[in-house]
Design a protein around this motif. Sequence first.
Motif, mmCIF file in Angstrom:
data_model
loop_
_atom_site.group_PDB
_atom_site.id
_atom_site.type_symbol
_atom_site.label_atom_id
_atom_site.label_comp_id
_atom_site.label_asym_id
_atom_site.label_seq_id
_atom_site.Cartn_x
_atom_site.Cartn_y
_atom_site.Cartn_z
ATOM 1 N N SER A 132 -5.396 -1.406 7.654
ATOM 2 C CA SER A 132 -5.234 -1.060 6.331
ATOM 3 C C SER A 132 -6.141 -2.153 5.594
ATOM 4 C CB SER A 132 -3.984 -1.159 5.799
ATOM 5 O OG SER A 132 -3.146 -2.589 6.030
ATOM 6 N N PRO A 133 -6.548 -1.874 4.323
ATOM 7 C CA PRO A 133 -7.720 -2.500 3.468
ATOM 8 C C PRO A 133 -7.398 -4.108 3.405
ATOM 9 C CG PRO A 133 -6.353 -1.208 1.983
ATOM 10 C CD PRO A 133 -5.926 -0.876 3.396
ATOM 11 N N ARG A 134 -6.434 -4.706 3.340
ATOM 12 C CA ARG A 134 -6.197 -6.094 3.267
ATOM 13 C C ARG A 134 -6.973 -6.834 4.324
ATOM 14 N NH1 ARG A 134 -1.234 -9.934 1.667
ATOM 15 N NH2 ARG A 134 -2.127 -11.892 2.350
ATOM 16 N N LEU A 135 -6.808 -6.216 5.448
ATOM 17 C CA LEU A 135 -7.392 -6.986 6.827
ATOM 18 C C LEU A 135 -8.964 -6.742 6.708
ATOM 19 C CD1 LEU A 135 -5.905 -8.563 8.756
ATOM 20 C CD2 LEU A 135 -6.096 -6.834 10.190
ATOM 21 N N LYS A 136 -9.699 -7.554 5.911
ATOM 22 C CA LYS A 136 -11.064 -7.252 5.896
ATOM 23 C C LYS A 136 -11.764 -7.773 7.078
ATOM 24 C CE LYS A 136 -11.417 -7.261 0.700
ATOM 25 N NZ LYS A 136 -10.219 -7.040 0.468
ATOM 26 N N VAL A 137 -11.303 -8.502 7.706
ATOM 27 C CA VAL A 137 -11.859 -9.145 9.036
ATOM 28 C C VAL A 137 -11.933 -7.896 9.889
ATOM 29 C CG1 VAL A 137 -9.747 -10.110 10.012
ATOM 30 C CG2 VAL A 137 -12.182 -11.064 10.642
ATOM 31 N N ALA A 138 -11.004 -7.131 9.893
ATOM 32 C CA ALA A 138 -10.935 -5.860 10.799
ATOM 33 C C ALA A 138 -11.506 -4.841 10.095
ATOM 34 C CB ALA A 138 -9.430 -5.587 11.316
ATOM 35 N N ASN A 139 -12.363 -4.742 9.290
ATOM 36 C CA ASN A 139 -12.874 -3.783 8.408
ATOM 37 C C ASN A 139 -11.816 -2.620 8.051
ATOM 38 O OD1 ASN A 139 -14.830 -2.210 7.266
ATOM 39 N ND2 ASN A 139 -15.359 -0.955 9.193
ATOM 40 N N GLY A 140 -10.614 -2.957 7.565
ATOM 41 C CA GLY A 140 -9.482 -2.223 7.223
ATOM 42 C C GLY A 140 -9.783 -1.022 6.168
ATOM 43 N N LEU A 141 -9.295 0.116 6.394
ATOM 44 C CA LEU A 141 -9.679 1.287 5.773
ATOM 45 C C LEU A 141 -8.911 1.211 4.250
ATOM 46 C CD1 LEU A 141 -10.296 2.149 8.842
ATOM 47 C CD2 LEU A 141 -9.452 4.427 8.069
ATOM 48 N N VAL A 170 -0.469 -0.709 9.066
ATOM 49 C CA VAL A 170 -0.632 -1.018 7.594
ATOM 50 C C VAL A 170 0.228 -2.498 7.643
ATOM 51 C CG1 VAL A 170 1.799 0.043 7.006
ATOM 52 C CG2 VAL A 170 0.071 -0.418 5.414
ATOM 53 N N ASP A 171 -0.573 -3.338 6.877
ATOM 54 C CA ASP A 171 -0.157 -4.628 6.855
ATOM 55 C C ASP A 171 0.971 -4.744 6.070
ATOM 56 O OD1 ASP A 171 -2.218 -5.814 8.125
ATOM 57 O OD2 ASP A 171 -2.719 -7.266 6.520
ATOM 58 N N ASP A 190 5.379 -9.713 -0.029
ATOM 59 C CA ASP A 190 6.927 -9.602 -0.420
ATOM 60 C C ASP A 190 7.425 -8.402 0.305
ATOM 61 O OD1 ASP A 190 5.003 -7.441 -1.107
ATOM 62 O OD2 ASP A 190 5.547 -7.450 -3.309
ATOM 63 N N GLY A 191 6.795 -8.036 1.199
ATOM 64 C CA GLY A 191 7.349 -6.753 2.274
ATOM 65 C C GLY A 191 7.020 -5.382 1.954
ATOM 66 N N THR A 192 6.123 -5.396 0.841
ATOM 67 C CA THR A 192 5.528 -3.849 0.539
ATOM 68 C C THR A 192 4.149 -3.922 1.422
ATOM 69 O OG1 THR A 192 4.071 -5.094 -1.220
ATOM 70 C CG2 THR A 192 6.110 -4.236 -1.948
ATOM 71 N N LEU A 193 3.659 -2.538 1.340
ATOM 72 C CA LEU A 193 2.798 -2.087 2.291
ATOM 73 C C LEU A 193 1.431 -2.150 1.803
ATOM 74 C CD1 LEU A 193 4.915 0.623 3.967
ATOM 75 C CD2 LEU A 193 4.775 -1.684 4.698
ATOM 76 N N ASP A 194 0.322 -2.313 2.661
ATOM 77 C CA ASP A 194 -0.878 -2.490 2.256
ATOM 78 C C ASP A 194 -1.584 -1.045 2.013
ATOM 79 O OD1 ASP A 194 -3.144 -3.793 1.528
ATOM 80 O OD2 ASP A 194 -4.003 -3.656 3.680
ATOM 81 N N GLN A 195 -1.054 0.021 1.567
ATOM 82 C CA GLN A 195 -1.689 1.252 1.269
ATOM 83 C C GLN A 195 -0.878 2.130 0.157
ATOM 84 O OE1 GLN A 195 -4.250 3.181 0.608
ATOM 85 N NE2 GLN A 195 -5.029 2.620 2.568
ATOM 86 N N ARG A 196 -1.597 3.085 -0.419
ATOM 87 C CA ARG A 196 -1.047 3.794 -1.330
ATOM 88 C C ARG A 196 0.282 4.635 -0.706
ATOM 89 N NH1 ARG A 196 -6.035 7.249 -3.584
ATOM 90 N NH2 ARG A 196 -4.492 8.849 -3.217
ATOM 91 N N ALA A 197 1.517 4.745 -1.482
ATOM 92 C CA ALA A 197 2.635 5.596 -0.753
ATOM 93 C C ALA A 197 2.290 6.837 -0.452
ATOM 94 C CB ALA A 197 3.796 5.264 -1.847
ATOM 95 N N ASP A 198 1.402 7.356 -1.462
ATOM 96 C CA ASP A 198 1.140 9.179 -1.397
ATOM 97 C C ASP A 198 0.332 9.321 -0.149
ATOM 98 O OD1 ASP A 198 -0.941 7.695 -2.738
ATOM 99 O OD2 ASP A 198 -1.714 9.588 -2.927
#
Length: 345
Positions: free
Chosen positions: A142-151, A181-182, A186-194
Amino acid sequence: MAAAASPGPVAALREVGFWLERSRAETHRVKAYRRAADVVDGLAGDEFARRAREHSWRELAGIGPKTAAIIEQACAGEVPGYLAQLRSEAKPIAPAGEELRAALRGDLHTHSDWSDGGSPIAEMMAVAAALGHEYCALTDHSPRLKVANGLSADRLLRQLDVIAELNEQMAPFRILTGIEVDILDDGTLDQRADLLERLDVVVASVHWHLRDDRDTMTKRMVYAVANPHVDILGHCTGRLVEGSRGTRPESTFDAELVFEACRRYGTAVEINSRPERRDPPGRLIELAVEMDCVFSIDTDAHAPGQLDWQGYGCERALAHGVTAEKVIDTWPVEELLAWCSESNG
Protein backbone atom coordinates in the motif's frame (compact mmCIF):
# COMPACT_ATOMS: atom_id res chain seq x y z
CA MET A 1 7.92 -26.77 -11.25
CA ALA A 2 7.56 -28.86 -14.40
CA ALA A 3 10.55 -28.05 -16.61
CA ALA A 4 10.72 -28.30 -20.38
CA ALA A 5 13.18 -30.91 -21.59
CA SER A 6 14.91 -28.45 -23.92
CA PRO A 7 13.60 -24.92 -23.34
CA GLY A 8 14.22 -22.03 -25.68
CA PRO A 9 16.73 -19.37 -24.63
CA VAL A 10 14.25 -17.05 -22.89
CA ALA A 11 12.63 -19.90 -20.96
CA ALA A 12 16.06 -21.32 -20.08
CA LEU A 13 17.32 -18.01 -18.69
CA ARG A 14 14.14 -17.51 -16.67
CA GLU A 15 14.29 -21.04 -15.33
CA VAL A 16 17.86 -20.43 -14.19
CA GLY A 17 16.51 -17.40 -12.34
CA PHE A 18 13.78 -19.55 -10.78
CA TRP A 19 16.20 -22.12 -9.39
CA LEU A 20 18.57 -19.46 -8.09
CA GLU A 21 15.70 -17.62 -6.35
CA ARG A 22 14.40 -20.86 -4.92
CA SER A 23 17.82 -21.61 -3.44
CA ARG A 24 18.06 -18.08 -1.97
CA ALA A 25 20.94 -16.94 -4.17
CA GLU A 26 22.15 -13.36 -4.00
CA THR A 27 19.84 -10.98 -5.87
CA HIS A 28 22.54 -9.66 -8.21
CA ARG A 29 23.21 -13.19 -9.51
CA VAL A 30 19.55 -13.70 -10.35
CA LYS A 31 19.12 -10.30 -11.98
CA ALA A 32 21.77 -11.05 -14.60
CA TYR A 33 19.78 -13.99 -15.95
CA ARG A 34 16.40 -12.27 -15.80
CA ARG A 35 17.81 -9.15 -17.48
CA ALA A 36 19.31 -11.30 -20.27
CA ALA A 37 15.96 -13.06 -20.71
CA ASP A 38 14.24 -9.71 -21.14
CA VAL A 39 16.84 -8.60 -23.70
CA VAL A 40 16.41 -11.73 -25.82
CA ASP A 41 12.64 -11.67 -25.45
CA GLY A 42 12.61 -8.11 -26.78
CA LEU A 43 14.39 -8.95 -30.03
CA ALA A 44 12.46 -8.89 -33.27
CA GLY A 45 12.35 -12.23 -35.05
CA ASP A 46 14.79 -11.24 -37.80
CA GLU A 47 17.34 -9.86 -35.36
CA PHE A 48 17.08 -12.96 -33.18
CA ALA A 49 17.70 -15.16 -36.23
CA ARG A 50 20.67 -13.01 -37.33
CA ARG A 51 22.34 -13.12 -33.92
CA ALA A 52 21.78 -16.86 -33.71
CA ARG A 53 23.55 -17.26 -37.09
CA GLU A 54 26.37 -14.89 -36.17
CA HIS A 55 26.70 -16.03 -32.52
CA SER A 56 26.80 -12.35 -31.62
CA TRP A 57 24.81 -12.41 -28.39
CA ARG A 58 27.55 -10.74 -26.38
CA GLU A 59 27.27 -7.60 -28.46
CA LEU A 60 23.95 -6.94 -26.70
CA ALA A 61 23.99 -4.87 -23.53
CA GLY A 62 23.04 -7.03 -20.58
CA ILE A 63 24.38 -10.29 -21.98
CA GLY A 64 27.70 -11.62 -20.67
CA PRO A 65 29.65 -14.82 -21.22
CA LYS A 66 27.55 -17.00 -18.89
CA THR A 67 24.20 -15.87 -20.24
CA ALA A 68 25.48 -16.02 -23.84
CA ALA A 69 26.52 -19.65 -23.30
CA ILE A 70 23.01 -20.51 -22.10
CA ILE A 71 21.46 -18.80 -25.12
CA GLU A 72 23.78 -20.62 -27.53
CA GLN A 73 23.08 -24.03 -26.01
CA ALA A 74 19.33 -23.43 -25.91
CA CYS A 75 19.32 -22.25 -29.54
CA ALA A 76 21.03 -25.53 -30.44
CA GLY A 77 18.12 -27.43 -28.88
CA GLU A 78 20.11 -28.49 -25.83
CA VAL A 79 19.42 -28.13 -22.15
CA PRO A 80 22.06 -25.56 -21.16
CA GLY A 81 24.71 -27.08 -18.91
CA TYR A 82 24.20 -24.61 -16.08
CA LEU A 83 20.46 -25.14 -16.12
CA ALA A 84 20.93 -28.92 -16.04
CA GLN A 85 23.26 -28.48 -13.07
CA LEU A 86 20.75 -26.35 -11.16
CA ARG A 87 17.96 -28.83 -11.86
CA SER A 88 20.05 -31.73 -10.56
CA GLU A 89 21.20 -29.85 -7.46
CA ALA A 90 17.70 -28.73 -6.43
CA LYS A 91 16.62 -30.39 -3.21
CA PRO A 92 13.06 -30.92 -1.99
CA ILE A 93 11.85 -28.06 0.19
CA ALA A 94 10.76 -29.10 3.68
CA PRO A 95 9.83 -32.74 2.96
CA ALA A 96 8.02 -33.01 6.30
CA GLY A 97 5.47 -30.52 4.96
CA GLU A 98 4.74 -32.34 1.70
CA GLU A 99 1.32 -33.70 2.66
CA LEU A 100 -0.03 -30.28 3.59
CA ARG A 101 1.69 -28.63 0.63
CA ALA A 102 -0.11 -31.07 -1.67
CA ALA A 103 -3.43 -29.96 -0.16
CA LEU A 104 -2.83 -26.27 -0.87
CA ARG A 105 -4.71 -24.83 -3.83
CA GLY A 106 -3.17 -21.37 -3.79
CA ASP A 107 -0.98 -18.70 -2.28
CA LEU A 108 -2.53 -15.57 -0.77
CA HIS A 109 0.45 -13.22 -0.30
CA THR A 110 2.74 -12.38 -3.25
CA HIS A 111 4.39 -9.32 -4.77
CA SER A 112 5.21 -8.18 -8.29
CA ASP A 113 7.36 -5.44 -9.82
CA TRP A 114 4.44 -3.09 -9.33
CA SER A 115 5.75 -2.68 -5.78
CA ASP A 116 8.95 -4.26 -4.46
CA GLY A 117 8.89 -7.60 -6.28
CA GLY A 118 11.35 -8.33 -9.04
CA SER A 119 9.14 -9.75 -11.80
CA PRO A 120 6.03 -8.79 -13.77
CA ILE A 121 2.60 -10.01 -12.70
CA ALA A 122 2.28 -12.33 -15.69
CA GLU A 123 5.55 -14.11 -14.92
CA MET A 124 4.76 -14.49 -11.22
CA MET A 125 1.36 -15.96 -12.00
CA ALA A 126 2.61 -18.25 -14.77
CA VAL A 127 5.04 -19.77 -12.28
CA ALA A 128 2.31 -20.08 -9.64
CA ALA A 129 0.21 -22.01 -12.15
CA ALA A 130 3.19 -24.17 -13.14
CA LEU A 131 3.69 -25.06 -9.46
CA GLY A 132 0.18 -26.50 -9.42
CA HIS A 133 -1.81 -23.67 -7.88
CA GLU A 134 -5.42 -23.13 -8.89
CA TYR A 135 -5.29 -19.51 -7.74
CA CYS A 136 -2.85 -16.95 -6.43
CA ALA A 137 -3.45 -13.56 -4.85
CA LEU A 138 -1.38 -10.58 -5.90
CA THR A 139 -0.89 -8.44 -2.78
CA ASP A 140 1.45 -5.59 -3.60
CA HIS A 141 2.14 -3.00 -0.91
CA SER A 142 0.00 0.00 0.00
CA PRO A 143 1.10 3.62 -0.59
CA ARG A 144 2.68 4.51 2.74
CA LEU A 145 5.45 1.96 2.20
CA LYS A 146 7.30 4.20 -0.23
CA VAL A 147 10.52 2.22 0.09
CA ALA A 148 8.56 -0.68 -1.45
CA ASN A 149 6.93 1.49 -4.16
CA GLY A 150 3.51 0.99 -2.57
CA LEU A 151 0.46 1.38 -4.80
CA SER A 152 -1.53 4.60 -4.75
CA ALA A 153 -5.26 4.30 -5.31
CA ASP A 154 -4.83 5.17 -9.00
CA ARG A 155 -2.08 2.58 -9.52
CA LEU A 156 -4.13 -0.07 -7.72
CA LEU A 157 -7.06 0.64 -10.02
CA ARG A 158 -4.78 0.27 -13.06
CA GLN A 159 -3.48 -3.00 -11.65
CA LEU A 160 -7.02 -4.34 -11.36
CA ASP A 161 -7.45 -3.79 -15.10
CA VAL A 162 -4.22 -5.67 -15.81
CA ILE A 163 -5.34 -8.59 -13.64
CA ALA A 164 -8.73 -8.74 -15.36
CA GLU A 165 -7.02 -9.05 -18.74
CA LEU A 166 -4.59 -11.71 -17.49
CA ASN A 167 -7.42 -13.71 -15.96
CA GLU A 168 -9.03 -13.95 -19.38
CA GLN A 169 -5.77 -15.30 -20.79
CA MET A 170 -4.88 -17.68 -17.96
CA ALA A 171 -8.24 -19.30 -17.15
CA PRO A 172 -9.00 -21.64 -15.46
CA PHE A 173 -6.13 -20.45 -13.24
CA ARG A 174 -7.35 -17.44 -11.28
CA ILE A 175 -5.41 -14.38 -10.17
CA LEU A 176 -7.07 -13.01 -7.06
CA THR A 177 -6.99 -9.25 -6.62
CA GLY A 178 -5.46 -8.12 -3.36
CA ILE A 179 -3.17 -5.91 -1.36
CA GLU A 180 -0.82 -6.09 1.60
CA VAL A 181 -2.13 -3.04 3.38
CA ASP A 182 -0.18 -1.33 6.14
CA ILE A 183 -1.66 -1.21 9.63
CA LEU A 184 -1.18 2.43 10.60
CA ASP A 185 -0.33 3.74 14.06
CA ASP A 186 -3.98 3.97 15.11
CA GLY A 187 -4.97 0.61 13.62
CA THR A 188 -6.57 2.06 10.49
CA LEU A 189 -5.58 0.82 7.05
CA ASP A 190 -3.39 2.46 4.43
CA GLN A 191 -5.83 2.42 1.51
CA ARG A 192 -9.30 3.70 0.64
CA ALA A 193 -12.09 1.58 2.11
CA ASP A 194 -14.01 1.52 -1.17
CA LEU A 195 -11.00 -0.01 -2.94
CA LEU A 196 -10.38 -2.56 -0.19
CA GLU A 197 -13.99 -3.62 -0.56
CA ARG A 198 -13.42 -4.38 -4.25
CA LEU A 199 -10.49 -6.73 -3.62
CA ASP A 200 -10.67 -10.49 -3.27
CA VAL A 201 -8.06 -10.76 -0.50
CA VAL A 202 -6.71 -8.16 1.93
CA VAL A 203 -3.61 -8.96 3.98
CA ALA A 204 -3.00 -6.44 6.79
CA SER A 205 0.51 -6.16 8.21
CA VAL A 206 2.49 -3.92 10.53
CA HIS A 207 5.60 -2.47 8.85
CA TRP A 208 6.09 0.70 10.90
CA HIS A 209 6.87 1.33 14.59
CA LEU A 210 7.37 -2.36 15.26
CA ARG A 211 8.80 -1.52 18.69
CA ASP A 212 5.60 0.11 19.95
CA ASP A 213 4.79 -0.89 23.52
CA ARG A 214 2.62 -3.95 24.16
CA ASP A 215 -0.66 -2.09 24.73
CA THR A 216 -0.24 0.16 21.70
CA MET A 217 0.67 -2.72 19.41
CA THR A 218 -2.22 -4.84 20.70
CA LYS A 219 -4.72 -2.05 20.04
CA ARG A 220 -3.34 -1.45 16.55
CA MET A 221 -3.60 -5.11 15.60
CA VAL A 222 -7.00 -5.78 17.18
CA TYR A 223 -8.47 -2.70 15.51
CA ALA A 224 -7.08 -3.83 12.16
CA VAL A 225 -8.20 -7.45 12.27
CA ALA A 226 -11.68 -6.31 13.34
CA ASN A 227 -11.89 -4.21 10.17
CA PRO A 228 -14.46 -5.88 7.91
CA HIS A 229 -12.17 -5.58 4.88
CA VAL A 230 -9.25 -7.54 6.40
CA ASP A 231 -8.99 -11.25 5.60
CA ILE A 232 -5.47 -12.16 6.77
CA LEU A 233 -3.14 -10.86 9.49
CA GLY A 234 0.30 -10.89 7.87
CA HIS A 235 3.60 -11.88 9.60
CA CYS A 236 2.21 -10.85 12.97
CA THR A 237 5.39 -10.44 15.05
CA GLY A 238 7.44 -8.74 12.33
CA ARG A 239 10.51 -10.67 13.40
CA LEU A 240 13.53 -11.44 11.21
CA VAL A 241 15.61 -14.44 12.24
CA GLU A 242 18.30 -14.41 9.54
CA GLY A 243 19.22 -13.00 6.14
CA SER A 244 20.73 -9.97 4.47
CA ARG A 245 18.52 -7.52 6.37
CA GLY A 246 19.88 -8.79 9.67
CA THR A 247 17.75 -9.92 12.57
CA ARG A 248 14.87 -8.18 14.32
CA PRO A 249 13.10 -9.15 17.54
CA GLU A 250 9.41 -9.91 17.77
CA SER A 251 6.96 -7.10 18.35
CA THR A 252 5.30 -7.35 21.75
CA PHE A 253 1.51 -7.63 21.93
CA ASP A 254 -1.17 -9.57 23.78
CA ALA A 255 -1.39 -12.57 21.46
CA GLU A 256 -4.49 -13.99 23.15
CA LEU A 257 -6.42 -10.77 22.53
CA VAL A 258 -5.19 -10.49 18.95
CA PHE A 259 -5.96 -14.12 18.10
CA GLU A 260 -9.36 -13.90 19.78
CA ALA A 261 -10.10 -10.92 17.54
CA CYS A 262 -8.95 -12.96 14.53
CA ARG A 263 -11.29 -15.80 15.50
CA ARG A 264 -14.23 -13.53 16.25
CA TYR A 265 -13.96 -11.35 13.16
CA GLY A 266 -13.02 -14.02 10.64
CA THR A 267 -9.40 -13.06 9.99
CA ALA A 268 -6.86 -15.76 9.20
CA VAL A 269 -3.48 -15.84 10.94
CA GLU A 270 -0.76 -16.00 8.32
CA ILE A 271 2.02 -18.55 8.58
CA ASN A 272 4.65 -16.71 6.58
CA SER A 273 6.93 -19.10 4.69
CA ARG A 274 9.85 -16.76 4.09
CA PRO A 275 12.94 -18.40 5.66
CA GLU A 276 14.08 -15.12 7.22
CA ARG A 277 10.71 -14.54 8.88
CA ARG A 278 9.31 -17.91 10.05
CA ASP A 279 6.48 -15.90 11.50
CA PRO A 280 4.64 -16.53 13.80
CA PRO A 281 7.01 -18.41 16.11
CA GLY A 282 5.94 -21.94 16.96
CA ARG A 283 4.50 -21.11 20.36
CA LEU A 284 2.17 -18.52 18.79
CA ILE A 285 1.04 -20.94 16.08
CA GLU A 286 0.13 -23.37 18.86
CA LEU A 287 -1.74 -20.65 20.75
CA ALA A 288 -3.71 -19.74 17.61
CA VAL A 289 -4.56 -23.43 17.12
CA GLU A 290 -5.82 -23.64 20.72
CA MET A 291 -7.94 -20.54 20.13
CA ASP A 292 -9.56 -22.10 17.04
CA CYS A 293 -8.16 -19.64 14.51
CA VAL A 294 -7.92 -20.35 10.83
CA PHE A 295 -4.65 -19.89 8.97
CA SER A 296 -3.21 -19.03 5.60
CA ILE A 297 0.15 -20.46 4.55
CA ASP A 298 1.75 -17.94 2.22
CA THR A 299 5.11 -17.36 0.59
CA ASP A 300 5.21 -13.56 0.67
CA ALA A 301 7.11 -14.16 -2.57
CA HIS A 302 8.91 -11.25 -4.19
CA ALA A 303 10.31 -13.35 -7.06
CA PRO A 304 9.09 -16.38 -9.04
CA GLY A 305 11.45 -18.88 -7.43
CA GLN A 306 10.25 -17.86 -3.98
CA LEU A 307 6.76 -19.12 -4.85
CA ASP A 308 8.14 -22.61 -4.18
CA TRP A 309 8.90 -21.73 -0.54
CA GLN A 310 5.41 -22.67 0.67
CA GLY A 311 6.72 -25.98 1.93
CA TYR A 312 8.65 -24.19 4.67
CA GLY A 313 5.41 -22.82 6.08
CA CYS A 314 3.66 -26.17 5.70
CA GLU A 315 6.38 -27.94 7.64
CA ARG A 316 6.10 -25.46 10.50
CA ALA A 317 2.30 -25.58 10.45
CA LEU A 318 2.21 -29.38 10.78
CA ALA A 319 4.88 -29.34 13.49
CA HIS A 320 2.68 -27.07 15.62
CA GLY A 321 -0.69 -28.73 15.19
CA VAL A 322 -2.31 -26.98 12.21
CA THR A 323 -4.61 -29.24 10.20
CA ALA A 324 -5.40 -28.84 6.51
CA GLU A 325 -9.07 -27.96 7.01
CA LYS A 326 -8.02 -24.95 9.09
CA VAL A 327 -5.89 -23.55 6.24
CA ILE A 328 -7.93 -21.29 3.99
CA ASP A 329 -5.70 -21.74 0.94
CA THR A 330 -6.63 -25.45 0.87
CA TRP A 331 -10.22 -24.41 0.07
CA PRO A 332 -11.67 -24.25 -3.45
CA VAL A 333 -11.60 -20.72 -4.80
CA GLU A 334 -15.35 -20.11 -4.58
CA GLU A 335 -15.41 -21.29 -0.96
CA LEU A 336 -12.43 -19.08 -0.16
CA LEU A 337 -14.00 -16.02 -1.81
CA ALA A 338 -17.32 -16.65 -0.06
CA TRP A 339 -15.48 -16.78 3.28
CA CYS A 340 -13.62 -13.56 2.50
CA SER A 341 -16.90 -11.91 1.55
CA GLU A 342 -18.57 -13.08 4.77
CA SER A 343 -15.64 -11.85 6.86
CA ASN A 344 -16.16 -8.49 5.18
CA GLY A 345 -19.52 -8.26 6.86
